[in-house]
Write an enzyme that holds these catalytic residues in place. Sequence first.
Site, PDB file in Angstrom:
ATOM      1  N   ARG A 171      -0.600  -9.965  10.389  1.00 57.43           N
ATOM      2  CA  ARG A 171       0.691  -9.410  10.820  1.00 57.43           C
ATOM      3  C   ARG A 171       1.789 -10.450  10.665  1.00 57.43           C
ATOM      4  O   ARG A 171       2.974 -10.137  10.643  1.00 57.43           O
ATOM      5  CB  ARG A 171       0.671  -8.968  12.292  1.00 57.43           C
ATOM      6  CG  ARG A 171      -0.253  -7.831  12.661  1.00 57.43           C
ATOM      7  CD  ARG A 171      -0.177  -6.675  11.736  1.00 57.43           C
ATOM      8  NE  ARG A 171      -1.187  -6.767  10.689  1.00 57.43           N
ATOM      9  CZ  ARG A 171      -1.185  -6.037   9.598  1.00 57.43           C
ATOM     10  NH1 ARG A 171      -0.212  -5.180   9.367  1.00 57.43           N
ATOM     11  NH2 ARG A 171      -2.129  -6.162   8.689  1.00 57.43           N
ATOM     12  N   ASP A 180      -4.055   8.348   2.855  1.00 63.76           N
ATOM     13  CA  ASP A 180      -3.688   6.997   3.295  1.00 63.76           C
ATOM     14  C   ASP A 180      -4.680   6.544   4.362  1.00 63.76           C
ATOM     15  O   ASP A 180      -5.323   7.371   5.004  1.00 63.76           O
ATOM     16  CB  ASP A 180      -2.269   7.060   3.880  1.00 63.76           C
ATOM     17  CG  ASP A 180      -1.673   5.683   4.069  1.00 63.76           C
ATOM     18  OD1 ASP A 180      -2.263   4.714   3.575  1.00 63.76           O
ATOM     19  OD2 ASP A 180      -0.619   5.592   4.716  1.00 63.76           O
ATOM     20  N   GLU A 181      -4.805   5.240   4.579  1.00 63.25           N
ATOM     21  CA  GLU A 181      -5.692   4.681   5.601  1.00 63.25           C
ATOM     22  C   GLU A 181      -7.079   5.315   5.530  1.00 63.25           C
ATOM     23  O   GLU A 181      -7.649   5.742   6.544  1.00 63.25           O
ATOM     24  CB  GLU A 181      -5.106   4.909   7.009  1.00 63.25           C
ATOM     25  CG  GLU A 181      -3.721   4.352   7.208  1.00 63.25           C
ATOM     26  CD  GLU A 181      -3.697   2.857   7.473  1.00 63.25           C
ATOM     27  OE1 GLU A 181      -4.728   2.196   7.211  1.00 63.25           O
ATOM     28  OE2 GLU A 181      -2.650   2.359   7.894  1.00 63.25           O
ATOM     29  N   GLN A 194      -9.679  -3.644   7.230  1.00 69.84           N
ATOM     30  CA  GLN A 194      -8.807  -3.273   8.341  1.00 69.84           C
ATOM     31  C   GLN A 194      -9.313  -2.039   9.073  1.00 69.84           C
ATOM     32  O   GLN A 194      -8.548  -1.333   9.735  1.00 69.84           O
ATOM     33  CB  GLN A 194      -7.374  -3.033   7.849  1.00 69.84           C
ATOM     34  CG  GLN A 194      -6.690  -4.308   7.423  1.00 69.84           C
ATOM     35  CD  GLN A 194      -5.225  -4.078   7.116  1.00 69.84           C
ATOM     36  OE1 GLN A 194      -4.413  -3.893   8.007  1.00 69.84           O
ATOM     37  NE2 GLN A 194      -4.879  -4.085   5.843  1.00 69.84           N
ATOM     38  N   LYS A 231       0.809  -1.209   0.000  1.00 69.88           N
ATOM     39  CA  LYS A 231       0.000   0.000   0.000  1.00 69.88           C
ATOM     40  C   LYS A 231       0.855   1.278   0.000  1.00 69.88           C
ATOM     41  O   LYS A 231       0.673   2.158  -0.845  1.00 69.88           O
ATOM     42  CB  LYS A 231      -0.881  -0.054   1.239  1.00 69.88           C
ATOM     43  CG  LYS A 231      -1.647   1.183   1.533  1.00 69.88           C
ATOM     44  CD  LYS A 231      -2.306   1.017   2.885  1.00 69.88           C
ATOM     45  CE  LYS A 231      -1.251   0.957   3.967  1.00 69.88           C
ATOM     46  NZ  LYS A 231      -1.435   1.970   5.002  1.00 69.88           N
ATOM     47  N   THR A 232       1.790   1.331   0.939  1.00 65.71           N
ATOM     48  CA  THR A 232       2.622   2.524   1.034  1.00 65.71           C
ATOM     49  C   THR A 232       3.449   2.689  -0.233  1.00 65.71           C
ATOM     50  O   THR A 232       3.653   3.787  -0.734  1.00 65.71           O
ATOM     51  CB  THR A 232       3.544   2.444   2.256  1.00 65.71           C
ATOM     52  OG1 THR A 232       2.749   2.108   3.400  1.00 65.71           O
ATOM     53  CG2 THR A 232       4.234   3.766   2.511  1.00 65.71           C
TER      54      THR A 232
END
Length: 717
Positions: A603, A220-221, A251, A35-36
């Site tokens: 994770r 973002d997010e 998420q 994503k980043t």
Amino acid sequence: MDVSRILDSLNSAQREAVSCDKKSVLVLAGAGSGKTRVLVHRIAWLLQVQGVSPSAIMSVTFTNKAAKEMRSRIGELLQITPQGMWVGTFHGIAHRLLKAHWQDAGLPENFQIIDSDDQLRMVKRLLKEHELDETRFSPKSIQWYINGHKDEGRRAKHVDHHDDPYEKTLIQVYLAYEAACERSGQVDFGELLLRAHELWLNKPTVLNHYQQRFKYLLVDEFQDTNTIQYAWLRVLAGNNNTITAVGDDDQSIYGWRGAKIENIQQFSEDFPGTETVKLEQNYRSTSCILDAANAVIANNPSRLGKELWTDGEAGEPISLYAGFNEQDEARYIVERIEDHVSDHLLRSEQAILYRSNAQSRVLEEELIRTGIPYRIYGGQRFYDRLEIKNAVAYLRLSYGRDDDAAFERVINTPTRGIGNKTVEALRLRARESNTSLWRASEQLIADGSLTKRAITALQNFMTLINDCGEASKTLSLEDLASFVLEASDLMAFHGKETGEKGQARIENLQELVNATRQFEPEGDDSTALREFLDTAALDAGEQQADEYTDAVQLMTLHSAKGLEFPVVYLAGIEENLFPHKMSIEEPGRLEEERRLCYVGITRAMKYLYLTYAETRRWYGQESYNAVSRFVREIPDTCIQEVRVKANISRPVSAGMSYASSDHDTGLILGQRVMHNIFGEGVVLNIEGQGSNARVQVNFDQEGSKWLVAAYANLESI
DNA sequence: AAGATAGTCGTTTTT
DNA sequence: CGACTATCTT
């Protein structure tokens, strides 16, 4: 620059997202799907392929950490740091706007940011002033109420009282709170966003200027944005600007504090012609772990729909361990940590995740017992510590005398004989004259309406603050901090606190001086103090203490979002704990718990351990929780249940009678017993002696469980 | 103004 | 159970 460098290392979905030339793009990025990376490469694409000027780009994140990472990764990819680009948090950017347009925003030039602690103090004060019963109107719930409305973009005057007297009172307090902030030039976190939004609505020229400037917005997010943040963005984007939103509906775990997962669905409606790109290839976990994650999250209805996949290996199955109590659970985890360490994994590559902080204690105790270094994430921010807040309050008063939150905090810290009575008088006057506590002090001293002793004490305090104010004009930030700590006597005051506490407080205060030395202001020295105070309010401060020692990582599932570890232990995967008791009833909240579970599972890179305790001491009581429903949602093929010791082939029949005296439990293998919660069952196994004895019972309804004989109160039937 | 004591409450947390 | 707070006590 060579275009290929930006796209080459990406998969096709990532490329699509990076190079999309639609006016609005929604990137649904699964866990571990890069994503980043997409955000950073998209910025590079805009700058180097589209030839966009850096100053036309604004990239908004949620946390300072994410903003920092974004900046450094852009620099890394481009080999230069683009100037004029805005990369920051919603709050940071709102703050920047309000500082630049304080007049248009209706704020005093030197307005100060207050944190939730200051906010809570203010609410408490207001409740006292209004003589409201704190049991009926708890300060916390009022704070919740105010922030909730601000997050929805509502001021006190907008709130509907529904003809309800209770609601009317709440609105009164909200109004009084707004007035108090106004009077002392204070702005809370929600207010930053609300004002920034109002700035757009009330000042078209300002809005127009920024709409002209920021042609490219990136968020973002996105699943974590609340109503006001999204509203602010939407206005800024207008009809013509390009907006890229990156997020993952699976998420979304912050609904309880106002985040609106609906914003994701809303996005495509608000920006017609939106291109949606799904990133589903995962570069983090084994396929076994991904299968589990996919299976769990599939139980949530109304998802946008994504399925993670990998071309990597199946990997090890997920381990499931049933401890007979929480100590046993901790012991198992620590043993596995040691196994992996002897297998050449670092301790820092292993994380223990849990639903609630209270769980960390038993885990810590076991880690301490075995001498394994560990580090707990989360907890108090550096700038939230009492001694730091006190020191910063002096700095804030040095900068601006009208800062009531700072004034209240240190007027009698260290104690200087200014009691509650005097402060009450100050508050009363401040309210009557609609002014700050500092001005009220001046008035009351001039009036002579205080006792001589109070006047002397108050004057001493004011002289001290004025001295600090003078010092702030000539000294460097670091020297000012040292000066303030000495002059205020805070060092000595905190140093004499009992035990190691005093020592720790002094170290923190020294760390604060360090922070002032290392602080690099953007402007010149004249604005350094203000900038530092803003940082203290909006940034958590580095929590670096023992970052370099190889330590096991402990944290809540919430704080684990965005991180990854080769080995993950997910502790306490039990009904009532995870999903948490408070969230089981409502479907919406249960779904959020499930997303949290999805976050936890994803994770893990290589190994995932799920553990729970059949008996757990919780709030001083013994509780018996069934294994979490989330475990049952994972396909059997992904899970391997760890057997407790060698209890296998002992035949269980009514005829067998191991002497009860061996175990002191009064129980016999194969015997039918009654438990007051689980009902009837058969004793399968007995282990240990006396108060440590534990018994495995196969219950007719609940299945097999290990119980501590001393607590289980099993009755023979 | 510090120390004792009773009473309360108990997910998750960033800004 | 135990951490934290508000209030009371000296």
